[in-house]
Design a protein around this motif. Structure first.
Motif, PDB file in Angstrom:
ATOM      1  N   TYR A 208       0.914  -1.282   0.039  1.00 41.19           N
ATOM      2  CA  TYR A 208      -0.003  -0.003  -0.044  1.00 41.19           C
ATOM      3  C   TYR A 208       1.028   1.174   0.139  1.00 41.19           C
ATOM      4  N   ALA A 209       0.838   2.017  -0.968  1.00 43.89           N
ATOM      5  CA  ALA A 209       1.556   3.252  -1.092  1.00 43.89           C
ATOM      6  C   ALA A 209       1.119   4.425   0.025  1.00 43.89           C
ATOM      7  N   VAL A 210       2.223   4.747   0.662  1.00 45.88           N
ATOM      8  CA  VAL A 210       1.563   5.649   1.826  1.00 45.88           C
ATOM      9  C   VAL A 210       1.122   7.014   1.618  1.00 45.88           C
ATOM     10  N   ILE A 211       1.515   7.414   0.460  1.00 40.72           N
ATOM     11  CA  ILE A 211       0.787   8.709  -0.158  1.00 40.72           C
ATOM     12  C   ILE A 211      -0.690   8.731  -0.288  1.00 40.72           C
ATOM     13  N   SER A 212      -1.181   7.255  -0.458  1.00 43.67           N
ATOM     14  CA  SER A 212      -2.486   7.091  -0.649  1.00 43.67           C
ATOM     15  C   SER A 212      -3.446   7.886   0.233  1.00 43.67           C
ATOM     16  N   ASP A 213      -2.969   7.952   1.554  1.00 41.79           N
ATOM     17  CA  ASP A 213      -3.931   8.378   2.661  1.00 41.79           C
ATOM     18  C   ASP A 213      -4.295   9.807   2.684  1.00 41.79           C
TER      19      ASP A 213
END
Length: 294
Positions: A208-213
């Motif tokens: 999961y790409a952390v920038i997603s949040d």
């Protein structure tokens, strides 16, 4: 099943198109969007295979950044990009000679329920809407999901990850699921029990790409619910995700042509892979669609 490709904002998406046998005329079609981090082979396929037996053309697809579809960074969860992908999926469907363009139906599962609600609120080509075991997003539900400290921590980490990405192009990742740890995108043993087996089969990537949040936590569905004009069926249960949020979402939808099927003690994940639960859900969905054909 036919493997298909179509464009969404310059990104190539890959889908599976299911067409009933022996079509004699253009046929109603259903576009399906699945849960957070989904790939098309998971729960969307369970619904697609059943709905095609009910006489509907069905389309499942990998949203941008996951599965066989394009898009970078990989494993980036962006609900508004998924809304755009739904619009592109409808463009694709109405281009097909087999499809009755006046009868496009929308189906959302879990987080896809919010995405499909948002799409339906602005795209009247979706004539009928159904959502199953929805993750409906408002401030109260986000607090119930992650808590005040959890929300703040995830947003802070995401902002730092985005700054790193913009500065040096490096994408920071965490696991999407874990049986014990809570510092993952979708914490919880039950979630691990479902997604973990897909990771072990090599059919879903546990990243999961952390920038997603930044994008994920900015997404809300309350505004969309208030703008839904289509006939609307919601299927939920006491043990589906945040039942209070489902009630709020349903109450926000205007008009009287809406129906809430509350299915008692079914667990959330049963709507992903329990054949009996899905069979029943699809029967109700197909009945709802058929009642509202144009």
């Amino acid at each position: 099943m036919i493997k298909v490709t179509f464009d969404s904002k310059g990104t190539n998406l890959v889908g599976n198109l299911y067409i009933p046998d022996n079509l004699s005329e253009p046929t109603p079609a259903v576009v399906i969007i699945g849960p957070m981090t989904f790939v098309k082979e998971q729960s969307p396929t369970e619904y697609a295979k059943r709905l095609v037996k009910e006489g509907f053309i069905t389309l499942t697809f990998d949203a941008r950044y996951r599965g066989e579809s394009g898009g970078s960074p990989r494993n980036y969860e962006n609900p508004m990009a998924k809304v755009e992908d739904v619009t592109s999926a409808i463009n694709f469907l109405i281009s097909r000679q087999e499809v009755n363009a006046n009868n496009i139906m929308g189906l959302g599962i879990c987080a896809g329920s919010g995405v499909m609600s948002k799409a339906a609120s602005s795209d009247q080509r979706i004539k009928v809407l159904a959502t199953v075991a929805g993750h409906y997003r408002d401030q109260e539900s986000d607090l119930a999901w992650l808590g005040t400290d959890g929300l703040a921590a995830r947003l802070e980490k995401s902002k730092a990850a985005k700054a790193k990405f913009e500065e040096i192009g490096e994408v920071e990742y965490i696991d999407a699921v874990d049986p014990v740890r809570t510092d993952v995108a979708m914490p919880g043993k039950a979630v691990w029990d479902y997604y973990g087996k897909w990771a072990e089969m090599g059919k879903w990537e546990n990243r999961y790409a952390v920038i997603s949040d930044i994008d994920l936590l900015a997404f809300e569905t309350a505004t969309a619910a208030q703008k839904i004009k289509q006939p609307y069926l919601m299927i939920h249960s006491d043990n589906s995700f945040i039942p209070d949020a489902a009630h709020r979402h349903f109450e926000r939808v205007p008009g009287n042509d809406k129906k809430l099927l509350w299915e008692g003690q079914n667990s959330h994940l049963q709507y992903y892979d329990d054949p009996v639960v899905i069979d029943n859900a699809v029967k109700n969905i197909a009945d709802w669609y058929n009642q509202h054909l144009h």
